[in-house]
Design an enzyme around this catalytic site. Structure first.
Site, PDB file in Angstrom:
ATOM      1  N   ASP A  95       0.668  -1.304   0.071  1.00 53.78           N
ATOM      2  CA  ASP A  95       0.033   0.096   0.078  1.00 53.78           C
ATOM      3  C   ASP A  95       0.916   1.376  -0.178  1.00 53.78           C
ATOM      4  OD1 ASP A  95      -2.298  -1.677  -0.096  1.00 53.78           O
ATOM      5  OD2 ASP A  95      -2.337  -1.587   2.328  1.00 53.78           O
ATOM      6  N   LYS A 126       1.772   2.152  -4.973  1.00 53.68           N
ATOM      7  CA  LYS A 126       2.586   1.400  -6.330  1.00 53.68           C
ATOM      8  C   LYS A 126       1.600   1.783  -7.411  1.00 53.68           C
ATOM      9  CE  LYS A 126       2.509  -2.468  -4.158  1.00 53.68           C
ATOM     10  NZ  LYS A 126       2.124  -1.996  -2.895  1.00 53.68           N
ATOM     11  N   GLY A 127       0.159   1.748  -7.202  1.00 53.82           N
ATOM     12  CA  GLY A 127      -0.882   1.796  -8.372  1.00 53.82           C
ATOM     13  C   GLY A 127      -0.558   3.188  -8.986  1.00 53.82           C
ATOM     14  N   GLY A 179      -4.528  -4.482  -3.789  1.00 54.46           N
ATOM     15  CA  GLY A 179      -5.379  -3.416  -4.196  1.00 54.46           C
ATOM     16  C   GLY A 179      -4.443  -2.147  -4.527  1.00 54.46           C
ATOM     17  N   HIS A 180      -4.612  -2.009  -5.778  1.00 52.21           N
ATOM     18  CA  HIS A 180      -3.813  -0.744  -6.424  1.00 52.21           C
ATOM     19  C   HIS A 180      -4.838   0.367  -6.902  1.00 52.21           C
ATOM     20  CE1 HIS A 180      -0.274  -3.686  -7.309  1.00 52.21           C
ATOM     21  NE2 HIS A 180      -0.713  -3.537  -5.968  1.00 52.21           N
ATOM     22  N   GLN A 226       2.020  -6.270  -3.126  1.00 50.43           N
ATOM     23  CA  GLN A 226       2.535  -6.270  -1.797  1.00 50.43           C
ATOM     24  C   GLN A 226       3.894  -5.268  -1.508  1.00 50.43           C
ATOM     25  OE1 GLN A 226       1.379  -9.567  -3.394  1.00 50.43           O
ATOM     26  NE2 GLN A 226      -0.180  -8.749  -2.641  1.00 50.43           N
TER      27      GLN A 226
END
Ligand code: GDP
Ligand code: IMO
Ligand code: MG
Length: 432
Positions: A13, A16-17, A40-41, A223
């Site tokens: 978290d 990265k997204g 979850g990105h 991750q």
């Protein structure tokens, strides 16, 4: 040879997204190579706000080919939901390909995940409950089903039957009353085969051709390094290898073809689930950051644990990955603090440690040594140039660079793609 990996330097978290969505504008291939829908990105760009779990964040570049590689644990039901959501928002998924070698997450993996967590009720891992650990467990035990199995309906049922029998046996022995049902699974997976079949193939020839012609390839880490199965805080880790090397392995890219690694770090620490977090803030400051920064998981909605930036673990993850540069996100979330802290080292039994101990109990006992810096108490959102940041924020970033020994190339100042300061390019220059 621009093969660039973007990897989480903390406990996931890190943002990265956002970085991948930005870099994907210049990528020909964007590849997810490990993890599953435990990721979850979040991406916020001119097309909207999206939380992606399996589809690579390159999907917003209509020119990029997105690949889910062999190292991923892929839940086809979740992937189809995600594709439907993207298409409903007008985002094309026509250039998404799925490796036939990727492991499949099956409904019994979710049941096993829950049963395993229930079994260790006093000391849970705090998994996302997406069946990722059991799916990788089956992979290593060599009893997993792979995406390629969807292409062979004649043998699918027999494989499911064997796997369900095994899984139900394990569920029984763990005291779970839940059971998987062969017919239900076969029917559902035949449906997934119809839908996803055309996207499934051997991706190896395409990847090696891309490498041979020096295509720009972006590897999307999921991750974070401290959740890595080998190098993280075992057993409070995930089921895959979240490092740069893990990403290369997950796709099948020769290390020699690799160009550059970007480590994504948040300006503070967060962790969902159990395990050591020496800089954890269990006070009003932690609560304040959690609320202001809305630190709740994109996958499970769980409150994330919050702490100060920890340069001890961060130095370790720089070393494990060989990061060339840092993308430092969420600086804006500290805008209102009167002072900010950086953990520069640990103290353990009177000794000063520059790197985290491998032993978990020792790690949990480490006391952070802090450097307290003045806060900037100014809004940083919308700042375009590094020189225009408040001098206290510049000092904070420069201290992180000095503590980690690598440059901070990008500074995140908001969730949107455009909300960042780019000090140096993240992609290598054409000559490099
Ligand atoms: P990931 O799993 O590493 O992709 O990160 P997540 O998406 O789970 O969590 C990161 C959160 O921070 C998301 O809500 C992002 O939209 C948000 N974000 C990313 N970079 C920044 C930033 O620089 N500033 C702010 N305010 N939010 C950011
Ligand atoms: P992204 O890609 C944060 C954590 C879980 C738990 C541990 C094991 O969004 O950064 P698992 O379900 O993988 O077996 O859970 O790993 N975890 C994450 N934490 N971000 C993630 O992904 C995570 N994926 C798994 O909370 O502590
Ligand atoms: Mg996330």
């Amino acid at each position: 040879m621009p093969v660039v990996a973007v990897v989480g330097g903390q406990w996931g978290d890190e943002g990265k997204g956002k970085i991948i969505d930005l870099m994907a504008q210049e990528a020909e291939f964007v590849i997810r190579s490990q993890g599953g829908d435990n990721a979850g990105h979040t991406v916020v760009n001119p097309l909207g706000e999206f939380a992606l779990h399996l589809v690579p964040c390159g999907v917003f570049n209509p020119e990029a080919v997105c690949i889910i590689a062999p190292g991923v644990a892929l839940n086809p039901a979740i992937l189809i939901e995600e594709i439907d959501r993207l298409q409903a928002s007008g985002v094309s998924t026509d250039r998404l390909l799925l490796s036939d070698r990727a492991q499949m997450v099956m409904p019994y993996h979710l049941l096993l995940d829950r049963a395993l967590e229930n079994q260790r009720a006093d000391d849970p891992i705090g998994t996302t409950g997406r069946g990722i650990g059991p799916a990788y467990g089956d992979k290593v035990a060599r009893v997993g089903l792979r995406m390629g199995d969807l292409l062979h309906p004649d043998t699918l049922e027999a494989k499911v039957r064997v796997a369900v029998q095994r899984a139900n046996g394990s569920l029984g022995s763990m005291g779970s009353s839940q059971r998987a049902d062969v017919e239900q699974i076969v029917k559902a997976y035949q449906g997934y085969a119809q839908r996803l079949g055309p996207m499934i193939r051997d991706i190896a020839p395409m990847v090696s051709q891309a490498i041979a012609r020096d295509a720009s390839i972006l590897l999307e880490g999921a991750q974070g390094t401290l959740l890595d199965l080998d190098h993280g805080n075992y057993p409070y880790v995930t089921g895959s290898s979240c490092t740069v090397a893990g990403l290369l392995q997950g796709v099948g890219i020769p290390p020699r073809a690799f160009s550059r690694a970007i480590g994504v770090y948040k300006a503070y620490s967060t962790r969902v689930g159990s395990g050591p977090l020496p800089t954890e803030l269990l006070d009003a400051t932690g609560e304040y950051i959690r609320e202001r920064a809305h630190e709740f998981g994109a996958t499970t909605g769980r409150a994330r644990r919050v702490g100060w930036f920890d340069s001890v673990v961060s130095r370790y993850t720089v070393a494990i990955n060989g990061f060339d540069a840092v993308a430092l996100t969420r600086i804006d979330m500290l805008d209102e603090m009167s002072s900010v802290k950086l953990c520069t080292a640990y103290e353990l039994d009177g000794e000063r440690l520059e790197l985290p101990p491998s032993n978990l109990d020792l790690h949990a006992r480490c006391q952070p040594i802090y450097e307290e810096l003045p806060g900037w108490r100014k809004n940083t959102r919308g700042t375009d140039r590094f020189e225009d940041l408040p001098k206290e924020a510049i000092h904070f970033i420069q201290r992180i660079e000095a503590l980690l020994g690598i440059p901070v190339n990008l500074i995140g100042l908001g969730p949107e793609r455009s909300e960042r300061i780019m000090r140096q390019p993240l992609w290598p220059l054409a000559s490099g």
